[in-house]
Design a protein around this motif. Structure first.
Motif, PDB file in Angstrom:
ATOM      1  N   GLU A 149       0.824  -1.213   0.000  1.00  0.00           N
ATOM      2  CA  GLU A 149       0.000   0.000   0.000  1.00  0.00           C
ATOM      3  C   GLU A 149       0.856   1.260   0.000  1.00  0.00           C
ATOM      4  N   ARG A 150       1.980   1.215   0.702  1.00  0.00           N
ATOM      5  CA  ARG A 150       2.845   2.390   0.799  1.00  0.00           C
ATOM      6  C   ARG A 150       3.851   2.479  -0.357  1.00  0.00           C
ATOM      7  N   GLY A 151       3.784   1.544  -1.297  1.00  0.00           N
ATOM      8  CA  GLY A 151       4.668   1.568  -2.448  1.00  0.00           C
ATOM      9  C   GLY A 151       6.071   1.097  -2.160  1.00  0.00           C
ATOM     10  N   GLN A 152       6.268   0.427  -1.011  1.00  0.00           N
ATOM     11  CA  GLN A 152       7.603  -0.044  -0.647  1.00  0.00           C
ATOM     12  C   GLN A 152       7.883  -1.452  -1.173  1.00  0.00           C
ATOM     13  N   LYS A 153       6.852  -2.120  -1.674  1.00  0.00           N
ATOM     14  CA  LYS A 153       7.026  -3.471  -2.202  1.00  0.00           C
ATOM     15  C   LYS A 153       6.136  -3.616  -3.434  1.00  0.00           C
ATOM     16  N   ASN A 154       6.669  -4.247  -4.464  1.00  0.00           N
ATOM     17  CA  ASN A 154       5.894  -4.439  -5.687  1.00  0.00           C
ATOM     18  C   ASN A 154       4.952  -5.637  -5.542  1.00  0.00           C
ATOM     19  N   PRO A 155       3.720  -5.498  -6.018  1.00  0.00           N
ATOM     20  CA  PRO A 155       2.774  -6.619  -5.923  1.00  0.00           C
ATOM     21  C   PRO A 155       3.035  -7.648  -7.018  1.00  0.00           C
ATOM     22  N   SER A 156       2.812  -8.912  -6.688  1.00  0.00           N
ATOM     23  CA  SER A 156       2.893  -9.972  -7.697  1.00  0.00           C
ATOM     24  C   SER A 156       1.520 -10.136  -8.347  1.00  0.00           C
ATOM     25  N   PRO A 157       1.432 -10.779  -9.515  1.00  0.00           N
ATOM     26  CA  PRO A 157       0.126 -11.033 -10.127  1.00  0.00           C
ATOM     27  C   PRO A 157      -0.804 -11.831  -9.205  1.00  0.00           C
ATOM     28  N   ASP A 158      -0.240 -12.815  -8.472  1.00  0.00           N
ATOM     29  CA  ASP A 158      -1.065 -13.609  -7.553  1.00  0.00           C
ATOM     30  C   ASP A 158      -1.653 -12.719  -6.446  1.00  0.00           C
ATOM     31  N   PHE A 159      -0.807 -11.831  -5.918  1.00  0.00           N
ATOM     32  CA  PHE A 159      -1.253 -10.921  -4.869  1.00  0.00           C
ATOM     33  C   PHE A 159      -2.370 -10.013  -5.389  1.00  0.00           C
ATOM     34  N   ALA A 160      -2.178  -9.462  -6.596  1.00  0.00           N
ATOM     35  CA  ALA A 160      -3.171  -8.542  -7.167  1.00  0.00           C
ATOM     36  C   ALA A 160      -4.508  -9.239  -7.369  1.00  0.00           C
ATOM     37  N   ARG A 161      -4.466 -10.457  -7.902  1.00  0.00           N
ATOM     38  CA  ARG A 161      -5.725 -11.171  -8.139  1.00  0.00           C
ATOM     39  C   ARG A 161      -6.414 -11.525  -6.829  1.00  0.00           C
ATOM     40  N   ALA A 162      -5.620 -11.883  -5.799  1.00  0.00           N
ATOM     41  CA  ALA A 162      -6.201 -12.205  -4.496  1.00  0.00           C
ATOM     42  C   ALA A 162      -6.907 -10.984  -3.898  1.00  0.00           C
ATOM     43  N   CYS A 163      -6.286  -9.813  -4.029  1.00  0.00           N
ATOM     44  CA  CYS A 163      -6.901  -8.580  -3.519  1.00  0.00           C
ATOM     45  C   CYS A 163      -8.151  -8.228  -4.323  1.00  0.00           C
ATOM     46  N   ASP A 164      -8.078  -8.393  -5.641  1.00  0.00           N
ATOM     47  CA  ASP A 164      -9.259  -8.143  -6.488  1.00  0.00           C
ATOM     48  C   ASP A 164     -10.444  -8.978  -6.020  1.00  0.00           C
ATOM     49  N   ARG A 165     -10.189 -10.252  -5.760  1.00  0.00           N
ATOM     50  CA  ARG A 165     -11.280 -11.155  -5.352  1.00  0.00           C
ATOM     51  C   ARG A 165     -11.820 -10.765  -3.977  1.00  0.00           C
ATOM     52  N   ALA A 166     -10.904 -10.514  -3.038  1.00  0.00           N
ATOM     53  CA  ALA A 166     -11.330 -10.229  -1.664  1.00  0.00           C
ATOM     54  C   ALA A 166     -12.092  -8.913  -1.559  1.00  0.00           C
ATOM     55  N   LEU A 167     -11.721  -7.944  -2.407  1.00  0.00           N
ATOM     56  CA  LEU A 167     -12.327  -6.618  -2.322  1.00  0.00           C
ATOM     57  C   LEU A 167     -13.404  -6.384  -3.377  1.00  0.00           C
ATOM     58  N   GLY A 168     -13.648  -7.384  -4.221  1.00  0.00           N
ATOM     59  CA  GLY A 168     -14.655  -7.222  -5.272  1.00  0.00           C
ATOM     60  C   GLY A 168     -14.314  -6.102  -6.228  1.00  0.00           C
ATOM     61  N   ALA A 169     -13.023  -6.005  -6.593  1.00  0.00           N
ATOM     62  CA  ALA A 169     -12.561  -4.877  -7.414  1.00  0.00           C
ATOM     63  C   ALA A 169     -12.707  -5.110  -8.912  1.00  0.00           C
ATOM     64  N   ASP A 170     -13.243  -6.252  -9.309  1.00  0.00           N
ATOM     65  CA  ASP A 170     -13.533  -6.527 -10.728  1.00  0.00           C
ATOM     66  C   ASP A 170     -12.303  -6.375 -11.626  1.00  0.00           C
ATOM     67  N   GLY A 171     -11.141  -6.798 -11.135  1.00  0.00           N
ATOM     68  CA  GLY A 171      -9.937  -6.792 -11.965  1.00  0.00           C
ATOM     69  C   GLY A 171      -9.228  -5.454 -12.053  1.00  0.00           C
ATOM     70  N   ARG A 172      -9.708  -4.410 -11.330  1.00  0.00           N
ATOM     71  CA  ARG A 172      -9.076  -3.087 -11.439  1.00  0.00           C
ATOM     72  C   ARG A 172      -7.636  -3.114 -10.924  1.00  0.00           C
ATOM     73  N   LEU A 173      -7.407  -3.853  -9.851  1.00  0.00           N
ATOM     74  CA  LEU A 173      -6.058  -3.894  -9.291  1.00  0.00           C
ATOM     75  C   LEU A 173      -5.115  -4.654 -10.225  1.00  0.00           C
TER      76      LEU A 173
END
Length: 437
Positions: free
Chosen positions: A39-63
């Motif tokens: 969140e603070r930009g100190q670590k880059n997200p992986s594709p797995d991480f992004a998809r997991a957050c999309d699912r948990a937050l209902g972000a419809d693939g925006r992340l």
């Protein structure tokens, strides 16, 4: 307009959903510290991480859409090939003949002193008058054997045979006594070129894979096969899939399905389309594509049984070693959609259906199963499957399997105190080191 950062959008979605850092970390099975750093930009997200957050937050693939483009195919770059102390060069041409040259150390310094060890030209056209069709039958059998070899050996072995046979077929086409035989030789050469593209993708070289795919289209077109161009779009979707580019996977597959009249090719395209939608987190579109793929592949199998091809005809397109292909694709999709328990259910029962001689297919299947088991929290079974994968990956030398093993290793590293996880992670590290991954 300033680009939206992944971390800022993640925090915005999290706050809007009413979740704390602790809540979201538990939901996606990552640490609170990791989540905070992203969140603070100190670590880059992986594709797995992004998809997991999309699912948990209902972000419809925006992340997931905010991730930067990955390296070609998401695979390790191929390294410069190593040669024996005396390099060999084989120059192949249809019109000017062929040369085989062996260089010693002195010759490398003075190329003018390096004559061809062997030179030969293709037979004259009249030599093919009687034996052309018989030769094509032999080359068709050789192609099937090359596909079998591709299940047991790495691309470095198989591609040498494929390329030499392909050039021989080009020569056979040039000297064919009639247009029908010429076209048949070129269509079979196209199959060799397409499989060479798959082998070079397995070697981790996306650029070479796409180059051979283009050669396959040109050969098939010259042989009057307009359908094959649609199948090579399915192959391009494969490359995009391993690049973790869901949108390109969907678009290539959609175009292939629209352009093809072949039921089997459209079925294969629908499977890739489903996998692309899964990468994008588009559940409904994924399941629609899976249903369509199942319908088309069932129809293709029924047509094949009612009207089997004659002996010696052109080989069937697509995998011939993955017996449970529909289950494999469905399990893959369920895994990428975050429905890991369902993914395990689809993958677990079908691994035994893959022939033991098909080492590459079994390792590919097992790698996906181990990944799904680990993400479903079934650590001990996941570690048990790892041994089956690592014992084969160094032999078949598959970049696509290595990519899954790298993802699995990151999962297992979350359990540093578990002895099974440590042992499995060590086996993966050794296998990746052995294969140069």
């Amino acid at each position: 307009m300033q680009a939206i950062s992944f971390g800022a959008e993640l925090r915005k979605c999290r706050v809007a959903s009413g979740r704390s850092l602790d809540d979201l970390a538990r939901a996606i099975n990552y640490s609170k510290a990791h989540l905070s750093k992203v969140e603070r930009g100190q670590k880059n997200p992986s594709p797995d991480f992004a998809r997991a957050c999309d699912r948990a937050l209902g972000a419809d693939g925006r992340l997931n859409a905010l991730l930067p483009a990955r390296n070609p195919a998401g695979l390790p770059a191929s390294e410069a090939p190593t040669e024996w102390s005396m390099p060999w060069v084989l120059r192949m041409s249809v019109d000017r003949g062929n040369d085989f040259v062996a260089y010693d150390e002195k010759a490398l310094a003075d190329p003018s002193s390096t004559p061809a060890v062997m030179s030969w030209r293709l037979a004259s056209p009249s030599a093919f008058d009687v034996e052309c069709r018989e030769a094509l039958a032999h080359f068709s059998s050789l192609f099937a054997e090359c596909r079998n070899l591709g299940q047991s050996f790495g691309p470095a072995v198989v591609t040498q045979i494929l390329v030499a046979a392909m050039n021989a077929l080009r020569g056979l086409a040039r000297g064919a006594p009639c247009e029908a035989d010429r076209a048949a030789a070129l269509r079979l050469a196209a199959r060799y070129a397409e499989y060479t593209g798959w082998m070079t993708q397995e070697a981790g070289d996306e650029r070479a894979s796409l180059w051979w795919t283009d050669r396959a289209v040109a050969l098939a077109d010259a042989g009057g096969d307009t359908e094959f161009a649609a199948y090579t779009l399915v192959r391009r979707a494969d490359v995009a899939l391993y690049r973790m580019d869901g949108r390109a996977t969907v678009e290539y597959a959609r175009t292939a399905e629209e352009r093809s009249r072949s039921t089997r090719i459209r079925g294969l395209a629908a499977q890739r389309r489903a996998q692309g939608h899964a990468l994008l987190g588009e559940d409904a579109a994924c399941f629609r594509a899976l249903d369509r793929a199942a319908e088309l592949m069932t129809r293709a199998a029924r047509d094949h049984e009612s009207d089997p091809p004659a002996a010696g005809t052109e080989p069937v397109v697509g995998s011939m070693h993955l017996a449970g292909l529909a289950d494999f694709v469905a399990g893959w999709c369920l895994h990428d959609l975050g429905r890991t328990t369902e993914a395990v259910g689809r993958l677990e029962g079908s691994l035994d259906a893959v022939p033991t001689r098909a080492r590459r297919a079994r390792a590919r299947y097992a790698a996906r199963l181990a990944l799904a088991l680990a993400e479903a929290g079934e650590l001990k079974p996941a570690c048990a499957v790892v041994e089956a994968v690592t014992s084969s990956v160094s032999v078949v030398d598959s970049a696509t399997i290595r990519a899954d093993l790298q993802r699995l290793a990151r999962r297992l590293n979350r359990w540093p105190r578990d002895p099974d996880a440590r042992l499995a992670a060590g086996r993966i590290a050794e296998a990746l080191h052995t294969t140069g991954g």
